[in-house]
Structures are given as structure tokens and as C-alpha cells.
Design an enzyme around this catalytic site. Structure first.
Site, PDB file in Angstrom:
ATOM      1  N   GLN A 104       0.854  -1.200   0.000  1.00  0.00           N
ATOM      2  CA  GLN A 104       0.000   0.000   0.000  1.00  0.00           C
ATOM      3  C   GLN A 104       0.883   1.241   0.000  1.00  0.00           C
ATOM      4  OE1 GLN A 104      -1.794   1.871   3.506  1.00  0.00           O
ATOM      5  NE2 GLN A 104      -3.805   1.290   2.685  1.00  0.00           N
ATOM      6  N   TYR A 197      -7.281  11.539   4.050  1.00  0.00           N
ATOM      7  CA  TYR A 197      -5.895  11.710   3.591  1.00  0.00           C
ATOM      8  C   TYR A 197      -5.873  12.592   2.346  1.00  0.00           C
ATOM      9  CZ  TYR A 197      -3.974   8.476   7.009  1.00  0.00           C
ATOM     10  OH  TYR A 197      -3.569   7.898   8.189  1.00  0.00           O
ATOM     11  N   CYS A 379      -7.289  -7.778  21.686  1.00  0.00           N
ATOM     12  CA  CYS A 379      -6.909  -6.354  21.566  1.00  0.00           C
ATOM     13  C   CYS A 379      -7.983  -5.554  22.288  1.00  0.00           C
ATOM     14  CB  CYS A 379      -6.875  -5.976  20.087  1.00  0.00           C
ATOM     15  SG  CYS A 379      -7.135  -4.215  19.775  1.00  0.00           S
ATOM     16  N   CYS A 386       0.065   1.172  19.547  1.00  0.00           N
ATOM     17  CA  CYS A 386       0.063   0.999  18.081  1.00  0.00           C
ATOM     18  C   CYS A 386      -0.189   2.310  17.370  1.00  0.00           C
ATOM     19  CB  CYS A 386      -1.007  -0.024  17.679  1.00  0.00           C
ATOM     20  SG  CYS A 386      -2.709   0.480  18.019  1.00  0.00           S
ATOM     21  N   CYS A 410       2.504  -2.837  20.502  1.00  0.00           N
ATOM     22  CA  CYS A 410       1.231  -3.224  21.118  1.00  0.00           C
ATOM     23  C   CYS A 410       1.361  -3.226  22.643  1.00  0.00           C
ATOM     24  CB  CYS A 410       0.818  -4.610  20.632  1.00  0.00           C
ATOM     25  SG  CYS A 410      -0.723  -5.185  21.366  1.00  0.00           S
ATOM     26  N   LYS A 478     -16.553  -2.060  27.798  1.00  0.00           N
ATOM     27  CA  LYS A 478     -15.196  -2.594  27.952  1.00  0.00           C
ATOM     28  C   LYS A 478     -15.199  -4.136  27.843  1.00  0.00           C
ATOM     29  CE  LYS A 478     -12.568   1.067  28.634  1.00  0.00           C
ATOM     30  NZ  LYS A 478     -11.696   1.413  29.765  1.00  0.00           N
TER      31      LYS A 478
END
Lengths: 685, 60
Positions: A104, A197, A379, A386, A410, A478
Site C-alpha cells: 500500500q 488523507y 486487543c 500501536c 502493542c 469494555k
């Protein structure tokens, strides 16, 4: 493997290229094969992580954004040909795993460039910027379709990008794609008509006021991304797959303000009507795949959803635009496997895109396939390591330099993108280690010690493992924090680590151990406000439901904990009010703007009162007296008052040769400092 | 309303965060923080920057 996941493990095609399954690694800035924020080269650390992910059954690997022109040193990606030879060797290794890989590339950042203070200074001072140009050109990095306010630094207005610069970028995409194809790369992705972007800024009316052929009409606004795919195809041939990173909706109400899930609002960016037309137009221009989500840097929580955002938050919008194209459509945004699988079998999307979960546990797909889901380390969408880009009033991007140049680490898995520093070696001489405190820090240090061959034992004063993280994980949103506690408890069982519950250690000399690790955490601060002792409760009293709260709840302290409690209270139909001393909520380092902006936008949209630069002078049975910045005194109704003004360490003994402090007991921090600190200590014993 | 951080002059060691009041008692600088904690330091108050919320003490 559960039947409901089967649709995830069916092949699919992008043009003629077959991908073995429907799980795609989301392109995350910081996993780029050509380095990050440094002169481009072949990055071995990124390659190591990506190979691990490919080895563990991810179907399509897309490393994060590679600027076609280096941020530092300003070289073009097609220069430094050596790296493409190393890339070719790496591609053979990737293909041997059965995975495919796209590179990318990004056209640039425009107004979204996350300027730190020094860069903002350069962007505002022409002379300084000219001096720094050979190394870094802040003016070029922030150049956008039109003069625009930078998303991060106040007082920085971008200059208009020139047509010559546009042509240079188009050529860079084509030539770099050709070199990638030569190196065996399976396809490329253009970044991005997504997340606000540079290319997205060209397509959106609120950021493109050009009067040349790159502005104005629909065709003009989408010309830049169209010319890029046409140039790539001319250099690489029609059948070389080109994907586009695409945000279906901008979800943007104003500069620096996004729309809440489910909110009725006026869209100033790309709405659904234009998106339906754009996807068809971009497909017909030559794009072979749409890698989708929602949002812009002004509505960042859509593209980088914290736990406050719903699961699968972009699926509905992405599924909708799939009807308007024939090319594969992929969806990212807190995607859950069972929901992704169903959407694929229903034909709503073609593949599921997952990012941060691969950093927390690169082997999660393998574990899913083997029916070992409970072994997947979850996660928690915290972004603490990150994606640590931090902004609060008066600071452009309050991110540590170390985090600027090392993204995609992480908090719960120190090894990701840092595998040379965090390496586990067998302990030379095993020791008996007493770990005091059964919170996350205590469990992690015991876990790592056991893996290395030591004999840890945990001493916990209560009858539960989890420590203060139990309170942190209490709010309904959470769910992954709760899963993380359960994962740790299973790990303690899996490694047969003895736990002595209801055992409070006050004197470490009572312990019969070679080494002692103190992980006893911290205690809440208290401001001696008149009436506080009688009427104010601590955050844990509320979160652990030790004390009930009434309708009107005043929270003293607008840090992350205070704001998350306010969100929890608001969602439970209460009326929270926040009183904060500083000039912004969450005015702290290491807290990602995607997380903090959700909370700020949510309080603004839902009229949750926030008093900044204010202090509580007195607390009564059902009221508080607030003194605001201009010395104005206000009396607020308060059925309950929660004091959330931080913590201080409470180690039960000082550090010495065989006594180690970790986590909040050493220095109050977050889950990242706790877990990384546990590794630092466990690796040394 | 921002509170100050107090540092030792020579090694810039952090003496106290969130300093709310500073008083001089004899040869001691007495610091009190937002949470009521008190710290007595033998030395002299050297410098206060109201804008940067920074206090510097020459520790004896």
C-alpha cells in the site's frame, strides 16, 4: 473450528488473483516494509511481523502506508532499488505460506499530517522550513488541494499543492508499482480516498476549493485517484490488481468534529448519495477492489474505533455500497469473526479486514481454526502503543518521539514491531519468585517468568485476580478488557502458577523466595475539598458498584477515567457533569486522539456539561460549588460526587537487588507501562 | 488554574508535582500539593515561571 466461521475460510478472487481465505491484514501505518518516517529501506522488523502473520493463516497481507516520497530525506520510493531485491526474496517466503501480499502506497497526508510541535514550527516559519528542506519539508508534507487548517496544529494553514507535484506523485505510483510487480508483489493498494488523507481531501467539497481541473465538478474532484490507477495500469498492465483504500462516508460535521453512531447530522464530506456514484466511477476507472471503512481525521473514531464504538461499526455502510459495484468490497472496523463470516456468506462483503488484533496476537487466526479461541489474547482498542498520536488543547501532537518513529507496537504484546528488544530466553538458573499482587502486572510477570523456567507464585490479598483492571473493565463498553482479564486467568491456570488468595503481604521478609516482585499497584488521590470526605466517592466505588449513584453525578477530574465514567453514566440514563482543572479533557500524553475525540465529540453532541479550568470548592449532601476560570461561582445539583483525580504508587517495600517494583506500584501509568514493565523485569531475573 | 512542578536547581530532580502552595519557614521551603501532601526542603526558592508553571529550589 465452529461451523459459523467456515465462510471465512473459502477462497476468492481479485481479478485473476486467488486469495486462500477471507481474512485480510488491515494496512496499518508502522508495518510498512520500507520503514516508517525514515529514509526508505527494506525493514526487517516489519518483515518479521508480517511473516509471522502470514504463517498463521492470514489470507491477504497489506503492510501499512508507504509514502511515495519519504517524509525524512524526501527520496522517492522508486529510488533505492536495492530494497526491491530484498523484497523479492521476502515475497517468496510469503508465497510459501499460501498468503498473498499487496503493497500500500500513500499519495500523502495533506492537512491530516500529524505535526508535532517542532514540525508545526517549521510549517509556520518559511525561512526555517527552507533551511530544513533537505531533511524534511513540513510545508510540502502538509500541502493539500487548497489552503486548509491543519487537523493537529493551531495556526498552521496548508499551502495549495501544485499540478507539477500532482504529476510527480502519479508517476511515483506507477513506477513504484512496476518495481513491486517485478519483485513478485501480488498487487498494490492506493492510499487513499479514505479517512481524509490527501486523495480524500481532493474528493471532498469541504477540503477542495480548487478552480483548475482538479477541483469543482465530481469528475474533477475524483480526477487525482483516477489518474493514479490509470497510470499504474499503463505501467503494470490491465490485469495487475490495484486496490483502493476507501471510506464510504466521511461522517464529518465540521473541521475537527465527527458524527456519533446513529446521529442525524449534515455531512460536509462524502455522503451516501455521492458514495454510491463514486464507487462505480472508481471501479470503471480501473480499481479492482475497495478496502473500506468510514471517517476522516475529523471523525477519526470511525477509521480507528476505540471500544466506545459499536462492534462491526462500518459494516452496514460498506455492505450498502457493495450493491453498486462488481469488484470485491472489504470491510474493516472492530470486525468480529462470526459477524464477518455471516456477512460474507450473505454476500454483503467479500472479505473481513482486521488490524490491531493481529498486533495483540499474530496467531489468532490459527487459534480460531483450531477451535482454541480462548487462547486468543484480545486487543482492547486502546491505541496506547500501536497508534499513540495524542492531541489536546494547546498541543499539536503530544506524542513521544519514540512513538512517532515506532508505530504499530502493542500494549498487550510487547513483541510486536519490537521483537529484538523483547525476546524470551531460558533462565540460566531457575529461581523461586514471589509475586505480590494478582493484577495484570503480577499475572504477566509471573507468566513470563514461568515461560522462562522460573517458579513464580502469586500472593493476592483479595479473593480475585485482576486488580484495579477489574474496575477499569467494568463499563459495558469494555467487553474486550473483561476478555483480557479472563485470558490472563486462563494463562495462570495453563502455566500452573500457584496463587495464594486472601493473603496480604505486609513484610516481604516473611516470604521464602529468591526474588520478590512487588505489583501492588497504586491508590486514589484525594483533594481535601470541604465535604469530600463525607460526600465524595472514589472511581472504584462507582465502577465496582460499592456505592450507588443518583441521577445527577458530578465527576471531579476530566482525565480518561473520569470521561469514561461520564460516558458509562450517560449511557445508563444518568446526568454526568465533569469539572476539570486543566484547559481540556484528557490533557495527557499517550492517549490517542481517536479515543479522546470520541469522548469530546460525544459530550458536545449530547450536551454533557464540561467545566474546564474549574475547581470544586465545596461538596454538600446534594450540591457542589464550582469556581470557574473567571472566578465565577456556580452551584450544581449533585446526587452523587465521584473524585477521579489520579493515583499515586503504594509499594510495600523499596527496590533492592532481589526486590523489584513493576507497574503502578513503581510509577503510575497505563496497561502498556504495566505489561512492558513486567517483561523488562521478568527478562532480567 | 494550572499547578506547578517544583524542581531541584542543580540536577533538575522533580521535587513535587501539582504544587499548590509554596511558603518559606525559616531556612525551609514548604511545598504543599493539590492532594494535601506537604514537603519541607532545606534550601532557598530560586525561580518561579508563572507561564510554564515551573518552580526551582536550590536545595541546601
Amino acid at each position: 473450528m465452529k461451523a459459523e466461521y467456515e465462510a471465512l475460510f473459502t477462497p476468492w478472487k481479485i481479478r485473476d488473483l486467488e486469495i486462500k481465505n477471507r481474512i485480510v491484514l488491515a494496512p496499518m501505518g508502522g508495518t510498512c516494509l520500507f520503514g516508517w518516517m525514515e529514509p526508505n529501506h527494506f525493514d526487517k522488523e516489519a518483515a518479521r511481523l508480517l511473516k509471522k502473520i502470514a504463517d498463521n493463516n492470514c489470507g491477504l497481507i497489506i503492510p501499512g502506508i508507504a509514502p511515495v516520497r519519504d517524509v525524512l530525506g524526501r527520496k522517492w520510493l522508486y529510488q533505492n532499488k536495492g530494497k526491491f531485491k530484498q523484497l523479492a526474496k521476502f515475497m517468496d517466503e510469503v508465497h510459501a505460506t499460501g498468503a498473498k501480499l499487496f503493497v500500500q502506497m500513500t499519495a500523502g497526508f495533506g492537512r491530516s499530517m500529524a505535526l508535532t510541535e517542532p514540525l508545526a514550527m517549521l510549517a509556520k516559519n518559511k525561512a526555517l522550513n527552507t533551511l530544513a528542506k533537505p531533511i524534511i519539508d513540513a510545508e510540502y508534507l502538509t500541502a493539500a488541494p487548497s489552503p486548509l487548517p491543519n487537523r493537529w496544529a493551531d495556526g498552521v494553514t496548508t499551502r495549495e499543492i501544485t499540478q507539477k507535484e500532482i504529476r510527480e506523485i502519479i508517476y511515483a505510483f506507477a513506477e513504484t508499482s512496476r518495481l513491486c510487480k517485478e519483485a513478485g508483489v501480488d498487487g498494490v493498494e492506493v492510499h487513499a480516498v479514505h479517512e481524509g488523507y490527501l486523495l480524500d481531501q481532493f474528493t471532498l467539497k469541504y477540503t477542495n476549493q480548487r478552480t483548475d481541473e482538479y477541483g469543482g465538478s465530481f469528475e474533477n474532484r475524483y480526477r487525482f485517484p483516477v489518474e493514479i490507477v490509470q497510470a499504474i495500469k499503463s505501467y503494470c498492465g490491465e490485469d495487475y490488481p490495484v486496490s483502493l483504500r476507501y471510506s464510504v462516508l466521511s461522517k464529518t460535521k465540521a473541521f475537527r468534529e465527527g458524527a456519533m453512531p446513529g446521529e442525524e447530522y449534515f455531512e460536509i464530506g462524502r455522503d451516501m448519495e455521492e458514495s454510491e456514484r463514486a464507487v462505480k466511477y472508481l471501479q470503471d476507472a480501473g480499481y479492482d477492489m475497495l478496502n473500506c471503512d468510514n471517517g476522516t481525521y475529523d471523525a477519526w473514531y470511525w477509521a480507528h474505533p476505540p471500544q466506545y464504538m459499536p462492534l462491526n461499526c462500518n459494516l452496514e455502510d460498506v455492505s450498502h455500497i457493495k450493491k453498486f459495484v462488481d469488484i470485491p468490497v472489504l470491510c474493516a472496523g472492530r470486525m468480529q469473526p462470526e459477524v464477518g463470516a455471516k456477512a460474507i456468506s450473505d454476500g454483503d462483503i467479500d472479505a473481513m479486514v482486521v488490524g490491531r488484533q493481529f498486533l495483540a496476537d499474530p496467531a489468532w487466526v490459527t487459534k480460531l481454526m483450531k477451535g482454541k479461541e480462548e487462547e486468543i489474547r484480545p486487543c482492547i482498542c486502546c491505541h496506547a502503543a500501536c497508534f499513540d498520536l495524542t492531541r489536546h488543547e494547546g498541543s499539536a501532537n503530544d506524542q513521544d518521539f519514540n512513538d512517532t518513529v515506532h508505530m504499530c507496537r502493542c500494549a498487550v504484546n510487547p513483541v510486536s514491531m519490537n521483537s529484538r528488544h523483547y525476546r524470551l530466553t531460558r533462565a540460566k538458573n531457575p529461581k523461586r519468585v514471589a509475586v505480590i499482587g494478582g493484577g495484570i502486572g503480577g499475572m504477566e510477570v509471573a507468566r513470563i517468568l514461568k515461560i522462562r523456567g522460573h517458579e513464580p507464585e502469586i500472593y493476592e490479598k483479595s479473593d480475585k485476580l485482576g486488580g484495579i483492571f477489574i474496575a477499569a473493565a467494568a463499563p459495558d463498553f469494555k467487553e474486550n478488557d473483561k476478555r483480557l482479564i479472563e485470558w490472563y486467568i486462563r494463562q495462570v491456570k495453563k502455566y500452573h502458577i500457584p496463587v495464594h488468595f486472601n493473603t496480604e503481604i505486609t513484610d516481604i521478609n516473611d516470604l521464602d523466595a529468591d526474588e520478590v516482585v512487588i505489583a501492588t499497584g497504586a491508590e486514589a488521590n484525594h483533594i481535601p475539598i470541604p465535604g469530600a470526605e463525607e460526600y465524595a466517592m472514589d472511581a472504584c466505588d462507582y465502577l465496582l458498584e460499592k456505592k450507588k449513584v443518583g441521577k445527577n453525578v458530578v465527576i471531579i477530574g476530566g482525565g480518561l477515567t473520569g470521561c469514561e465514567m461520564a460516558l458509562d453514566l450517560f449511557r445508563k440514563g444518568k446526568k454526568p457533569v465533569i469539572v476539570e482543572m486543566k484547559n481540556d479533557l484528557m490533557a495527557v500524553k499517550n492517549l490517542c486522539l481517536a479515543n479522546s475525540s470520541y469522548l469530546r465529540d460525544c459530550f458536545k453532541t449530547n450536551n454533557v456539561p464540561v467545566y474546564l479550568e474549574s475547581g470544586v470548592k465545596e461538596i454538600g449532601k446534594d450540591y457542589v460549588i464550582v469556581e470557574e476560570k473567571n472566578k465565577k461561582i456556580t452551584k450544581l445539583k449533585a446526587d452523587s460526587v465521584i473524585m477521579s483525580v489520579g493515583y499515586h504508587s503504594t509499594p510495600i517495600a523499596p527496590e533492592s537487588k532481589h526486590v523489584h517494583l513493576i507497574g503502578d506500584a513503581k510509577k503510575v501509568g497505563n496497561l502498556r507501562t504495566v505489561i512492558w514493565g513486567a517483561w523488562d523485569t521478568a527478562m532480567k531475573i | 488554574m494550572c499547578l506547578a512542578n517544583a524542581y531541584a536547581e542543580i540536577d533538575q530532580a522533580l521535587l513535587m508535582e501539582n504544587t499548590k502552595t509554596i511558603s518559606i519557614e525559616g531556612d525551609e521551603v514548604v511545598l504543599k500539593d493539590l492532594f494535601g501532601a506537604v514537603k519541607r526542603i532545606k534550601g532557598t526558592l530560586r525561580f518561579v515561571d508563572m507561564e510554564e508553571n515551573r518552580v526551582v529550589i536550590a536545595v541546601a
